[in-house]
Design a protein around this motif. Structure first.
Motif, PDB file in Angstrom:
ATOM      1  N   VAL A 197      47.693  33.451  35.917  1.00  0.00           N
ATOM      2  CA  VAL A 197      46.237  33.528  36.034  1.00  0.00           C
ATOM      3  C   VAL A 197      45.839  32.795  37.305  1.00  0.00           C
ATOM      4  O   VAL A 197      46.042  31.586  37.434  1.00  0.00           O
ATOM      5  CB  VAL A 197      45.531  32.927  34.812  1.00  0.00           C
ATOM      6  CG1 VAL A 197      44.013  33.013  34.995  1.00  0.00           C
ATOM      7  CG2 VAL A 197      45.956  33.655  33.538  1.00  0.00           C
ATOM      8  N   GLU A 198      45.274  33.548  38.243  1.00  0.00           N
ATOM      9  CA  GLU A 198      44.891  33.004  39.545  1.00  0.00           C
ATOM     10  C   GLU A 198      43.373  32.853  39.622  1.00  0.00           C
ATOM     11  O   GLU A 198      42.642  33.802  39.333  1.00  0.00           O
ATOM     12  CB  GLU A 198      45.362  33.950  40.660  1.00  0.00           C
ATOM     13  CG  GLU A 198      44.911  33.560  42.049  1.00  0.00           C
ATOM     14  CD  GLU A 198      45.181  34.643  43.075  1.00  0.00           C
ATOM     15  OE1 GLU A 198      45.023  34.359  44.277  1.00  0.00           O
ATOM     16  OE2 GLU A 198      45.537  35.782  42.676  1.00  0.00           O
TER      17      GLU A 198
ATOM     18  N   ILE B  77      42.052  36.394  38.438  1.00  0.00           N
ATOM     19  CA  ILE B  77      42.850  37.604  38.260  1.00  0.00           C
ATOM     20  C   ILE B  77      44.028  37.280  37.353  1.00  0.00           C
ATOM     21  O   ILE B  77      44.690  36.245  37.518  1.00  0.00           O
ATOM     22  CB  ILE B  77      43.365  38.146  39.606  1.00  0.00           C
ATOM     23  CG1 ILE B  77      42.198  38.494  40.529  1.00  0.00           C
ATOM     24  CG2 ILE B  77      44.249  39.373  39.403  1.00  0.00           C
ATOM     25  CD1 ILE B  77      42.627  38.942  41.910  1.00  0.00           C
ATOM     26  N   LEU B  78      44.284  38.170  36.400  1.00  0.00           N
ATOM     27  CA  LEU B  78      45.449  38.052  35.531  1.00  0.00           C
ATOM     28  C   LEU B  78      46.552  38.937  36.103  1.00  0.00           C
ATOM     29  O   LEU B  78      46.407  40.158  36.193  1.00  0.00           O
ATOM     30  CB  LEU B  78      45.098  38.482  34.099  1.00  0.00           C
ATOM     31  CG  LEU B  78      46.277  38.589  33.121  1.00  0.00           C
ATOM     32  CD1 LEU B  78      46.971  37.238  32.950  1.00  0.00           C
ATOM     33  CD2 LEU B  78      45.807  39.133  31.778  1.00  0.00           C
ATOM     34  N   HIS B  79      47.653  38.313  36.507  1.00  0.00           N
ATOM     35  CA  HIS B  79      48.806  39.045  37.046  1.00  0.00           C
ATOM     36  C   HIS B  79      49.873  39.177  35.959  1.00  0.00           C
ATOM     37  O   HIS B  79      50.187  38.209  35.276  1.00  0.00           O
ATOM     38  CB  HIS B  79      49.405  38.307  38.241  1.00  0.00           C
ATOM     39  CG  HIS B  79      48.457  38.107  39.376  1.00  0.00           C
ATOM     40  ND1 HIS B  79      48.155  39.096  40.279  1.00  0.00           N
ATOM     41  CD2 HIS B  79      47.730  37.022  39.761  1.00  0.00           C
ATOM     42  CE1 HIS B  79      47.305  38.644  41.181  1.00  0.00           C
ATOM     43  NE2 HIS B  79      47.019  37.383  40.883  1.00  0.00           N
TER      44      HIS B  79
ATOM     45  N   ARG C 124      50.704  29.508  34.838  1.00  0.00           N
ATOM     46  CA  ARG C 124      51.766  30.432  34.467  1.00  0.00           C
ATOM     47  C   ARG C 124      52.042  30.383  32.967  1.00  0.00           C
ATOM     48  O   ARG C 124      52.014  29.304  32.363  1.00  0.00           O
ATOM     49  CB  ARG C 124      53.040  30.114  35.260  1.00  0.00           C
ATOM     50  CG  ARG C 124      52.860  30.442  36.727  1.00  0.00           C
ATOM     51  CD  ARG C 124      53.933  29.866  37.627  1.00  0.00           C
ATOM     52  NE  ARG C 124      53.721  30.371  38.978  1.00  0.00           N
ATOM     53  CZ  ARG C 124      52.824  29.899  39.820  1.00  0.00           C
ATOM     54  NH1 ARG C 124      52.066  28.884  39.452  1.00  0.00           N
ATOM     55  NH2 ARG C 124      52.670  30.426  41.006  1.00  0.00           N
ATOM     56  N   PHE C 125      52.340  31.564  32.399  1.00  0.00           N
ATOM     57  CA  PHE C 125      52.534  31.674  30.965  1.00  0.00           C
ATOM     58  C   PHE C 125      53.713  32.596  30.677  1.00  0.00           C
ATOM     59  O   PHE C 125      53.987  33.532  31.432  1.00  0.00           O
ATOM     60  CB  PHE C 125      51.262  32.223  30.298  1.00  0.00           C
ATOM     61  CG  PHE C 125      50.038  31.392  30.557  1.00  0.00           C
ATOM     62  CD1 PHE C 125      49.705  30.332  29.722  1.00  0.00           C
ATOM     63  CD2 PHE C 125      49.220  31.651  31.657  1.00  0.00           C
ATOM     64  CE1 PHE C 125      48.589  29.558  29.974  1.00  0.00           C
ATOM     65  CE2 PHE C 125      48.103  30.881  31.915  1.00  0.00           C
ATOM     66  CZ  PHE C 125      47.781  29.839  31.072  1.00  0.00           C
TER      67      PHE C 125
ATOM     68  N   LEU D  50      45.990  35.303  27.969  1.00  0.00           N
ATOM     69  CA  LEU D  50      44.659  35.831  27.679  1.00  0.00           C
ATOM     70  C   LEU D  50      43.731  34.745  27.142  1.00  0.00           C
ATOM     71  O   LEU D  50      42.533  34.732  27.472  1.00  0.00           O
ATOM     72  CB  LEU D  50      44.763  36.976  26.671  1.00  0.00           C
ATOM     73  CG  LEU D  50      45.308  38.296  27.229  1.00  0.00           C
ATOM     74  CD1 LEU D  50      45.498  39.299  26.113  1.00  0.00           C
ATOM     75  CD2 LEU D  50      44.380  38.850  28.307  1.00  0.00           C
ATOM     76  N   ILE D  51      44.253  33.847  26.326  1.00  0.00           N
ATOM     77  CA  ILE D  51      43.423  32.750  25.820  1.00  0.00           C
ATOM     78  C   ILE D  51      42.893  31.920  26.981  1.00  0.00           C
ATOM     79  O   ILE D  51      41.711  31.584  27.048  1.00  0.00           O
ATOM     80  CB  ILE D  51      44.226  31.872  24.839  1.00  0.00           C
ATOM     81  CG1 ILE D  51      44.473  32.622  23.528  1.00  0.00           C
ATOM     82  CG2 ILE D  51      43.494  30.554  24.572  1.00  0.00           C
ATOM     83  CD1 ILE D  51      45.393  31.905  22.568  1.00  0.00           C
TER      84      ILE D  51
END
Length: 325
Positions: A123-124, A182-184, A196-197, A204-205
């Motif tokens: 997630v940026e 932005i979700l990459h 980072r996940f 998403l949370i």
């Protein structure tokens, strides 16, 4: 490759006797510089470390010798040389080598744990602005001006469209921070400062509750790089596109321009005198050898493909980094 340290383009700050106590190994006078946590640029962003402050100075025992130590860590010696510039350059090279090895070890541990080479969800944050909301005005916050004497605290703001700054009293408005991102997911983007996940629900949370609004990156997923080294050496590791199961050590690997520059630099400096060298001719990487390396003299030019990548191989055996002893 970011080679500022090779050209001398490193910001130096002079320090004096009051910077370090006499009990430390640092000289009374010298220079401070910073090694960014993102250096070298070819290591994955999830292995980046904090910025590292370094000191370079003339040694106490030999005024003609320069030494580099880290300031806040183990205070170990990273390099010594006959000039300040050379000492800094050698320190950067050694730090880059160690960080690349550390990054490769992280990759091995992730592989052993059954994880992908890099965290697949990132997630940026691309923008963040704090708005001051008054009954008749919405403005962008610059800073909070504290109360002084009989003057009330206020928000120092500008209109959303720009213009000169002005003030709104804190008791006449509230503020709200708007953050977009932005979700990459498994794409070619790996921003240095992203969160980072390992799985989608956690990403998403964070995106839904940590950001005001976010978009999903539309770039198609790309294959993760493998790491390679020259067989029988400590060079690299060099990230390249994954090789097929039928690949052999003398077949080429596909690397970016940045990695090709590293390969050429390592060949010319770490294996100088072997009879094989590399130089750039525009966008082409040209290898030249003599009878010390092969039975006859020759050259080979590697031209980038339409994707900008270089296929390098055939002149020495490659080995997967994970397969080394």
């Amino acid at each position: 490759m970011n080679d500022d340290f090779l050209t001398g383009d490193v910001h130096l700050a002079i320090y004096g006797p009051d910077r370090f106590s006499k009990a430390t190994p640092f000289a009374e006078n010298g220079y401070l510089f910073t090694v960014p946590g993102t250096f070298p640029e070819d290591t994955p962003a999830h292995t980046n470390v904090v910025n590292q402050e370094m000191a370079v100075y003339r040694t106490k025992d030999d005024p003609d010798e320069w030494e580099v130590r880290d300031v806040d860590g183990d205070r170990r010696v990273w390099s010594t040389a006959g000039s300040r510039r050379e000492a800094i350059g050698l320190a950067f090279l050694e730090i880059a080598r160690r960080r690349r090895i550390d990054a490769a070890r992280v990759a091995e541990k992730r592989k052993a744990a059954g994880l992908e080479p890099i965290p697949p969800y990132r997630v940026e944050i691309i923008d963040s602005v704090t708005l001051v909301l008054a009954p008749t005005k919405t403005a962008v916050l610059e800073r909070v001006q504290p109360a002084e004497g009989e003057t009330s605290a206020c928000y120092r703001v500008r209109d959303v469209g720009g213009g000169e700054p002005y003030e709104i009293r804190t008791d006449e408005a509230v503020w709200h921070t708007v953050t977009t991102g932005i979700l990459h997911e498994r794409c070619g983007h790996d921003p240095d400062d992203a969160r980072r996940f390992e799985n989608e629900p956690e990403a998403l949370i964070y995106a839904k509750h940590g950001l005001t609004r976010f978009w999903v990156c539309t770039e198609l997923p790309s294959a993760a790089d493998e790491l390679f080294t020259v067989d029988g050496s400590h060079y690299g590791p060099y990230p390249a596109r994954p090789a097929p199961d039928t690949w052999n050590a003398y077949e080429p690997i596909s690397v970016t321009r940045e990695v090709a520059e590293r390969i050429a630099h390592d060949l010319n400096t770490l294996n100088a005198g072997c009879g094989l060298s590399a130089e750039w001719n525009g966008a082409d990487l040209v290898f030249t050898w003599d009878q010390r390396y092969r039975h006859d003299n020759g050259t080979e030019a590697v031209t980038p493909g339409t994707d900008g990548r270089y296929l390098i191989g055939g002149l020495w055996p490659w080995m997967r980094w994970a397969d080394r002893d």
